[in-house]
Enzyme design. Structure first.
Site, PDB file in Angstrom:
ATOM      1  N   VAL A 163       0.862  -1.182   0.000  1.00 43.68           N
ATOM      2  CA  VAL A 163       0.000   0.000   0.000  1.00 43.68           C
ATOM      3  C   VAL A 163       0.894   1.226   0.000  1.00 43.68           C
ATOM      4  O   VAL A 163       1.816   1.328   0.815  1.00 43.68           O
ATOM      5  CB  VAL A 163      -0.925   0.030   1.225  1.00 43.68           C
ATOM      6  CG1 VAL A 163      -1.794   1.278   1.202  1.00 43.68           C
ATOM      7  CG2 VAL A 163      -1.796  -1.215   1.261  1.00 43.68           C
ATOM      8  N   GLY A 164       0.652   2.152  -0.930  1.00 45.72           N
ATOM      9  CA  GLY A 164       1.428   3.386  -1.015  1.00 45.72           C
ATOM     10  C   GLY A 164       0.530   4.597  -0.882  1.00 45.72           C
ATOM     11  O   GLY A 164      -0.684   4.489  -0.663  1.00 45.72           O
ATOM     12  N   ALA A 178      -1.549   4.512  -4.454  1.00 47.48           N
ATOM     13  CA  ALA A 178      -2.240   3.329  -4.948  1.00 47.48           C
ATOM     14  C   ALA A 178      -1.921   2.131  -4.070  1.00 47.48           C
ATOM     15  O   ALA A 178      -1.010   2.158  -3.237  1.00 47.48           O
ATOM     16  CB  ALA A 178      -1.819   3.040  -6.391  1.00 47.48           C
ATOM     17  N   THR A 179      -2.713   1.079  -4.273  1.00 45.38           N
ATOM     18  CA  THR A 179      -2.466  -0.209  -3.641  1.00 45.38           C
ATOM     19  C   THR A 179      -2.088  -1.202  -4.732  1.00 45.38           C
ATOM     20  O   THR A 179      -2.684  -1.203  -5.813  1.00 45.38           O
ATOM     21  CB  THR A 179      -3.717  -0.706  -2.896  1.00 45.38           C
ATOM     22  OG1 THR A 179      -4.090   0.258  -1.916  1.00 45.38           O
ATOM     23  CG2 THR A 179      -3.447  -2.031  -2.209  1.00 45.38           C
ATOM     24  N   ASP A 209      11.453  10.026  -9.034  1.00 51.24           N
ATOM     25  CA  ASP A 209      11.207   9.474  -7.704  1.00 51.24           C
ATOM     26  C   ASP A 209      12.056   8.223  -7.496  1.00 51.24           C
ATOM     27  O   ASP A 209      11.579   7.212  -6.994  1.00 51.24           O
ATOM     28  CB  ASP A 209       9.728   9.145  -7.518  1.00 51.24           C
ATOM     29  CG  ASP A 209       9.369   8.903  -6.046  1.00 51.24           C
ATOM     30  OD1 ASP A 209      10.047   9.479  -5.173  1.00 51.24           O
ATOM     31  OD2 ASP A 209       8.430   8.136  -5.778  1.00 51.24           O
TER      32      ASP A 209
END
Length: 643
Positions: free
Chosen positions: A26-27, A30-31, A141
């Site tokens: 999980v971020g 989004a998952t 990123d």
């Protein structure tokens, strides 16, 4: 099972195709789930945007647009995007599933890595970023969480194309501390203006962390970390790991220079520096075990060029709501003994004590012999052969009592030519002695020559690149007096250059001969159109009019403006005037000259002084034209008479 741990998507089928089997991570955006593509019967990773973000139409549109762009970036070290879609409130990406762990898991498990392992991870990461940079993408990123390491040792970069969308919703608070640790100074000072060199900076920080086991800048809050990125250089890794090679210090310093212009211009350039640094190091320097390493149980003597030490104990993701129980059993599970016979028959038999004891002893001996046979020298493990030469692999197999099976050859971007890129069975698998092990040996990267695309249209150039197994990269446009407008001037890499198959080739397309734009402001629309069309330009009249110094109906402004170079066939937009803005003239009669000028200029007028012979030494306004209270065009001149 605790229902709070259940995920509503697990067990569902998205878009009538993707069966969600387990939640992986999980971020903030989004998952990620492990899913099965029921149409193609393959396991993949499904990245589902959080519903709170999915309601933002602009965010979703950008998410989809950039995902489509990245799907065209075919590179073996980039996690591939297979599909994109929506199902109700769910917006998802179907992506390549990598069984393994992240670089963050490796660092958490191992601490600092040996220089060879750090470079083995860094180089494929830079190869992936280099392909993206040459195709016009910037990751923005890069961090250990986005570097995936497969069980087979392959290194892949994840989250290409999604990070730009993340920028619209991220802040520098709380959980983002891990991300700010890799931000380049220019990302902090000028968000959105970043180029390929921000990825170079982040890779330098990641290399520092692999070599030392810690981040170069740390702090109690994101603000402290950001301040250090702006005002402090990344220290040399050898300050933390004494004896580390000078070349590695230089590599980190080059990548993390605070001034972007001092860094390598993209990941391809940094990859070249990394390879030069590797060549300068001895085997002893490459294999030196840093004191910061958390585990000393692995000896790389037999697997000196493996990407990372095998035997990581990083747990594999398990389903959140799945029914896959974990069984903890002994190594050898015996089936239950069958019943000795019907109850009546057993009851009628005479017990035979000595025979029972003998049978039990024999059974125990047989069972022990079976266990000994299974766990003894009759079996062995497939040795680590990845990155060894074919001859070295053959010798190692012979040394372990195994035979060399079939040898197949395949192209690889990550394994040197002539080295083993995979085995069947895999390294560490149990195998009977004298059995054979099949090898896949690398042919090195598949290379092709960049074709001559000069004078072709972009569509023809893209088709020619696809034919050669290359990808069309970013398109830039330049003026050219020789090449017709819309035709290719050059490519990067240039014609005849040898590049890896699947590499992106950037195109430079001609804008034709430059045209100097004339100044048509103040002219009638008809005269302006005739003058611009005579220069080979198209004309558009903008809707609406603006106040200007020119009379109503004349051209008030043009875009592009005078002196700008345009290409033949470009469009110039003309905005017509609705006349000057009329404003009230302040009454300054009786005021001092200085006060009068200040009032008039503040109102938007120019001032002209009329002193005559009688007003040479005066300081009072006796008369003005236009009079106070009248309306005059803004910017026009008001004459004051001084006596």
């Amino acid at each position: 099972m605790d229902t709070t741990l259940q995920d509503p998507l697990v067990g569902q089928v998205l878009d009538g195709r993707y069966r969600v089997d387990a939640r992986i991570a999980v971020g903030g955006m989004a998952t990620v789930y492990r899913a099965l593509d029921t149409r193609l019967d393959r396991v993949l990773a499904l990245k589902v945007m959080h519903p709170a973000l999915a309601v933002d139409g602009a965010f979703v549109e950008r998410f989809i647009r950039e995902a489509k762009s990245v799907a065209r970036l075919a590179h073996p070290n980039v996690v591939q995007v297979f599909d994109q879609g929506t199902d109700g409130s769910y917006v998802y990406l179907a992506m390549e599933y990598i069984a393994g762990c992240t670089l963050r898991d490796v660092l958490r498990e191992r601490g600092a890595l040996q220089p060879r392992a750090a470079l083995d991870i860094l180089e494929p990461v830079l190869a992936a970023l280099g392909a993206a940079h040459r195709a016009g993408f910037v990751h923005r990123d890069m961090k250990p969480e986005n570097v995936l390491i497969g069980d087979d040792g392959r290194v892949k970069v994840a989250d290409f194309g999604l990070v730009r969308s993340v920028d619209t919703v991220t802040s520098t608070t709380g959980a983002v501390l891990g991300t700010v640790s890799y931000l380049a100074p220019e990302q902090i000072e000028q968000p959105g203006a970043a180029d390929a060199r921000v990825d170079v900076y982040a890779c330098g920080v990641v290399l520092y962390e692999m070599l030392t086991g810690e981040k170069p800048h740390d702090g109690d809050s994101p603000a402290v970390v950001l301040y250090k990125h702006l005002h402090e250089d990344v220290p040399p890794p050898s300050a933390v790991v004494p004896g580390l090679a000078y070349e590695l210090d230089e590599l980190v310093a080059s990548a993390t220079a605070r001034t972007p212009g001092v860094r390598p211009y993209d990941a391809v350039a940094l990859l070249a520096q990394a390879r030069v640094a590797r060549q300068a190091l001895t085997d002893e320097q490459l294999d030196a075990m840093p004191p910061q390493a958390l585990s000393d149980g692995h000896d790389n003597a037999d697997d000196r060029t493996s990407v990372i030490p095998r035997g990581l104990t990083v747990p594999r993701p398990l389903p959140v709501d799945g029914d896959e129980p974990v069984h903890r059993t002994s190594r050898l599970e015996m089936p239950p003994a069958p019943p000795a016979g019907p109850p009546r028959a057993r009851a009628s038999r005479r017990p035979r004590g000595p025979m029972v004891v003998v049978a039990a002893v024999l059974l125990a001996l047989g069972l022990g012999a079976g266990i000994w046979y299974i766990n003894s020298g009759q079996f062995t493990e497939v040795p680590p052969l990845l990155s060894k030469s074919e001859a070295q692999a053959r010798d190692r197999l012979e040394q372990d009592g195994l035979d060399l099976g079939k040898v197949r050859r395949a192209y690889s971007d990550t394994f040197d030519r002539g080295t083993v890129m995979s085995t069947d069975p895999k390294p560490g698998a149990r195998i009977r002695q004298n059995d054979s092990v099949d090898l896949v040996v690398s042919l090195g990267p598949k290379t092709v020559k960049v074709p001559d695309l000069r004078d072709r249209t972009p569509a023809q150039a893209r088709a020619a690149l696809k034919e050669r197994g290359l990808e069309p990269g970013m398109v830039t446009r330049e003026f050219d007096d020789e090449i017709a407008r819309g035709s290719v001037i050059s490519t990067s890499p240039g014609e005849g250059a040898t590049v890896r198959s699947g590499s992106a080739v950037a195109l430079t397309v001609s804008k034709g001969s430059p045209v100097d734009l004339p100044d048509v402001t103040g002219e009638s629309p008809e005269d302006a159109r005739a003058e611009l069309e005579e220069a080979g330009l198209k004309v558009r009249i903008a809707p609406g009019r603006v106040n200007s110094e020119f009379d109503a109906g004349l051209v008030a402004r043009q875009s592009p403006g005078e002196g700008t170079q345009a290409a033949e066939g470009d469009t110039v937009t003309l905005t017509l005037s609705k006349g000057p803005e009329m404003i009230e003239v302040p009454d300054v009669v009786g005021d001092s000259v200085d006060d009068a000028k200040a009032q008039l200029e503040a109102a938007g007028f120019e001032v002209d002084e009329d002193r005559g012979l009688l007003g040479l030494f005066g300081d009072t306004v006796k008369k003005q034209s236009p009079k106070g209270g009248d309306k005059a065009p803004k910017g026009s001149t008001v004459t004051i008479t001084i006596r």
